[in-house]
Design a protein around this motif. Structure first.
Motif, PDB file in Angstrom:
ATOM      1  N   ALA A  48      45.540  51.869 106.020  1.00 33.02           N
ATOM      2  CA  ALA A  48      45.129  52.453 104.403  1.00 33.02           C
ATOM      3  C   ALA A  48      46.023  51.728 103.592  1.00 33.02           C
ATOM      4  O   ALA A  48      45.591  51.332 102.415  1.00 33.02           O
ATOM      5  CB  ALA A  48      45.639  53.919 104.467  1.00 33.02           C
ATOM      6  N   GLY A  51      44.307  48.522 102.407  1.00 29.91           N
ATOM      7  CA  GLY A  51      43.187  48.639 101.427  1.00 29.91           C
ATOM      8  C   GLY A  51      41.902  49.135 102.270  1.00 29.91           C
ATOM      9  O   GLY A  51      40.610  49.241 101.617  1.00 29.91           O
ATOM     10  N   ASN A  52      41.944  49.767 103.304  1.00 37.12           N
ATOM     11  CA  ASN A  52      40.892  50.130 104.291  1.00 37.12           C
ATOM     12  C   ASN A  52      40.464  51.715 103.629  1.00 37.12           C
ATOM     13  O   ASN A  52      41.399  52.601 103.617  1.00 37.12           O
ATOM     14  CB  ASN A  52      41.067  50.109 105.866  1.00 37.12           C
ATOM     15  CG  ASN A  52      40.122  50.417 106.393  1.00 37.12           C
ATOM     16  OD1 ASN A  52      39.322  51.476 106.327  1.00 37.12           O
ATOM     17  ND2 ASN A  52      39.693  49.772 107.418  1.00 37.12           N
ATOM     18  N   VAL A  53      39.593  51.855 103.106  1.00 36.39           N
ATOM     19  CA  VAL A  53      39.114  52.848 102.283  1.00 36.39           C
ATOM     20  C   VAL A  53      38.751  53.899 103.228  1.00 36.39           C
ATOM     21  O   VAL A  53      39.213  55.114 103.193  1.00 36.39           O
ATOM     22  CB  VAL A  53      37.989  52.868 101.464  1.00 36.39           C
ATOM     23  CG1 VAL A  53      37.467  54.123 100.950  1.00 36.39           C
ATOM     24  CG2 VAL A  53      37.990  51.665 100.596  1.00 36.39           C
ATOM     25  N   GLU A  56      42.296  55.511 104.416  1.00 37.28           N
ATOM     26  CA  GLU A  56      43.038  55.967 103.400  1.00 37.28           C
ATOM     27  C   GLU A  56      42.395  57.600 103.195  1.00 37.28           C
ATOM     28  O   GLU A  56      43.214  58.368 103.306  1.00 37.28           O
ATOM     29  CB  GLU A  56      42.533  55.350 101.854  1.00 37.28           C
ATOM     30  CG  GLU A  56      43.094  54.117 101.701  1.00 37.28           C
ATOM     31  CD  GLU A  56      42.796  53.406 100.438  1.00 37.28           C
ATOM     32  OE1 GLU A  56      43.004  52.246 100.000  1.00 37.28           O
ATOM     33  OE2 GLU A  56      41.453  53.755 100.049  1.00 37.28           O
ATOM     34  N   TYR A  57      41.034  57.826 103.613  1.00 37.97           N
ATOM     35  CA  TYR A  57      40.553  59.177 103.609  1.00 37.97           C
ATOM     36  C   TYR A  57      41.245  59.857 105.022  1.00 37.97           C
ATOM     37  O   TYR A  57      41.774  60.666 104.930  1.00 37.97           O
ATOM     38  CB  TYR A  57      38.980  59.306 103.648  1.00 37.97           C
ATOM     39  CG  TYR A  57      38.607  60.393 103.678  1.00 37.97           C
ATOM     40  CD1 TYR A  57      38.215  61.188 102.610  1.00 37.97           C
ATOM     41  CD2 TYR A  57      38.274  61.172 104.984  1.00 37.97           C
ATOM     42  CE1 TYR A  57      37.951  62.450 102.517  1.00 37.97           C
ATOM     43  CE2 TYR A  57      37.747  62.297 104.905  1.00 37.97           C
ATOM     44  CZ  TYR A  57      37.388  63.157 103.961  1.00 37.97           C
ATOM     45  OH  TYR A  57      37.067  64.293 103.805  1.00 37.97           O
ATOM     46  N   TYR A  75      46.647  59.190  98.742  1.00 36.18           N
ATOM     47  CA  TYR A  75      45.737  58.524  99.475  1.00 36.18           C
ATOM     48  C   TYR A  75      44.052  58.821  99.260  1.00 36.18           C
ATOM     49  O   TYR A  75      43.253  57.910  99.387  1.00 36.18           O
ATOM     50  CB  TYR A  75      46.076  58.449 101.180  1.00 36.18           C
ATOM     51  CG  TYR A  75      47.182  57.898 101.378  1.00 36.18           C
ATOM     52  CD1 TYR A  75      46.944  56.165 101.622  1.00 36.18           C
ATOM     53  CD2 TYR A  75      48.390  58.293 101.327  1.00 36.18           C
ATOM     54  CE1 TYR A  75      48.009  55.715 101.834  1.00 36.18           C
ATOM     55  CE2 TYR A  75      49.552  57.745 101.731  1.00 36.18           C
ATOM     56  CZ  TYR A  75      49.378  56.350 102.026  1.00 36.18           C
ATOM     57  OH  TYR A  75      50.719  55.729 102.284  1.00 36.18           O
ATOM     58  N   LYS A  78      43.136  56.925  96.067  1.00 35.78           N
ATOM     59  CA  LYS A  78      42.775  55.558  96.178  1.00 35.78           C
ATOM     60  C   LYS A  78      41.543  55.444  96.990  1.00 35.78           C
ATOM     61  O   LYS A  78      40.699  54.578  96.196  1.00 35.78           O
ATOM     62  CB  LYS A  78      43.886  54.952  97.357  1.00 35.78           C
ATOM     63  CG  LYS A  78      45.143  54.788  96.691  1.00 35.78           C
ATOM     64  CD  LYS A  78      46.155  54.077  97.767  1.00 35.78           C
ATOM     65  CE  LYS A  78      47.578  53.713  97.327  1.00 35.78           C
ATOM     66  NZ  LYS A  78      48.605  53.178  98.343  1.00 35.78           N
ATOM     67  N   ALA A  79      41.090  56.060  97.766  1.00 35.01           N
ATOM     68  CA  ALA A  79      39.746  56.088  98.385  1.00 35.01           C
ATOM     69  C   ALA A  79      38.979  56.533  97.392  1.00 35.01           C
ATOM     70  O   ALA A  79      37.490  55.957  97.157  1.00 35.01           O
ATOM     71  CB  ALA A  79      39.431  57.106  99.674  1.00 35.01           C
ATOM     72  N   ALA A  82      38.055  53.822  94.967  1.00 35.80           N
ATOM     73  CA  ALA A  82      37.370  53.001  95.355  1.00 35.80           C
ATOM     74  C   ALA A  82      35.761  53.105  95.833  1.00 35.80           C
ATOM     75  O   ALA A  82      34.997  52.412  96.243  1.00 35.80           O
ATOM     76  CB  ALA A  82      37.967  52.406  96.888  1.00 35.80           C
ATOM     77  N   ASP A  84      34.737  56.007  97.369  1.00 35.38           N
ATOM     78  CA  ASP A  84      34.302  57.044  98.546  1.00 35.38           C
ATOM     79  C   ASP A  84      34.138  58.498  97.935  1.00 35.38           C
ATOM     80  O   ASP A  84      34.961  59.220  97.375  1.00 35.38           O
ATOM     81  CB  ASP A  84      35.645  57.017  99.487  1.00 35.38           C
ATOM     82  CG  ASP A  84      35.277  57.984 100.892  1.00 35.38           C
ATOM     83  OD1 ASP A  84      34.824  57.119 101.874  1.00 35.38           O
ATOM     84  OD2 ASP A  84      35.150  59.208 100.632  1.00 35.38           O
ATOM     85  N   GLN A 203      33.939  47.397 107.190  1.00 37.46           N
ATOM     86  CA  GLN A 203      35.385  47.325 106.755  1.00 37.46           C
ATOM     87  C   GLN A 203      36.042  46.304 107.762  1.00 37.46           C
ATOM     88  O   GLN A 203      36.698  45.454 107.286  1.00 37.46           O
ATOM     89  CB  GLN A 203      36.032  48.735 107.201  1.00 37.46           C
ATOM     90  CG  GLN A 203      35.473  49.783 106.227  1.00 37.46           C
ATOM     91  CD  GLN A 203      36.292  49.604 104.786  1.00 37.46           C
ATOM     92  OE1 GLN A 203      37.212  48.832 104.729  1.00 37.46           O
ATOM     93  NE2 GLN A 203      35.949  50.369 103.722  1.00 37.46           N
TER      94      GLN A 203
END
Length: 227
Positions: A48, A51-53, A56-57, A75, A78-79, A82, A84, A203
């Motif tokens: 996360a 930057g892995n969406v 993050e979730y 988090y 952030k997602a 992006a 999500d 990803q």
């Protein structure tokens, strides 16, 4: 929750892709369940932070389970930013209820819920229809209420189907959906799983070559993956 389970499966696929690409070798794990869960959470957090969406979730969901709603919001946001859809609905919920120290803001809740609904999240579509029905965060609008109910109903959202029945189902959507229930559910489940697995591969392919490896446990197997 089925979406969260699918995401964990997809994230696991990404980890296994890392192992395969790097020639990693899985070994049996002697760790306890709590230790394995802690390692998975640590890996989710590391991903996360890079930057892995999806991570993050997942990490946000882990923090919710730890009752850290404020940390989870960071988090989820952030997602959501992006793009999500599931995270966008979560952020909408924070603004709607004022959870985790977030200031209650119905307009912001409606805005985030719409972003999620427009991406096809049936739960968000149903929630947005309710907001239009009650005039919460948006002007009261029965036509919009029915529009979003129908979108959710076409995804076999039971709450939406019931609500459509109560408001008269002006376009006969309930009858059409129920008539094709089995075929629809098979197609829907297949599409969801395919999308999540494809996202995992994308990803992974977008990540730069790792510089070092860290132990990662998935189920009862421990291996190495990029830190």
């Amino acid at each position: 929750m089925i979406f969260l389970s699918i995401r964990r499966l997809a994230f696991g696929v990404a980890v296994m892709l890392s192992l395969t690409a790097l020639g990693g070798c899985a070994v049996p794990s002697s760790k306890t369940q709590s230790e394995r869960e802690a390692e998975v959470a640590a890996h989710e957090k590391a991903a996360a932070e890079s930057g892995n969406v999806m991570a993050e979730y997942l990490y946000a969901s882990h923090l919710v389970g730890q009752n850290d709603l404020a940390g989870a919001f960071v988090y989820f946001l952030k997602a959501a930013q992006a793009g999500d859809a599931l995270a966008q609905a979560k952020v909408a919920g924070y603004y709607y209820y004022g959870s985790g120290g977030v200031t209650k803001d119905y307009a912001a809740a409606a805005s985030w819920m719409r972003k999620s609904a427009e991406q096809g999240n049936d739960r968000a579509q149903f929630s947005l229809s309710t907001m239009y029905a009650e005039g919460v965060g948006v002007p009261k609008d029965k036509a919009k209420q029915i529009e979003w109910l129908e979108k959710a109903a076409w995804q076999y959202n039971r709450d939406a189907l019931n609500a459509l029945t109560r408001v008269g189902d002006p376009h006969g959507v309930v009858q059409k959906v129920e008539a094709n229930r089995d075929a629809f559910l098979r197609a829907s489940n297949a599409n969801v799983q395919a999308e999540r697995l494809q996202q995992a591969v994308q990803q992974q392919n977008s990540q730069p070559a790792p510089q070092r490896l860290c132990p990662v446990t998935m189920g009862s197997v421990t291996g190495l993956a990029p830190c």
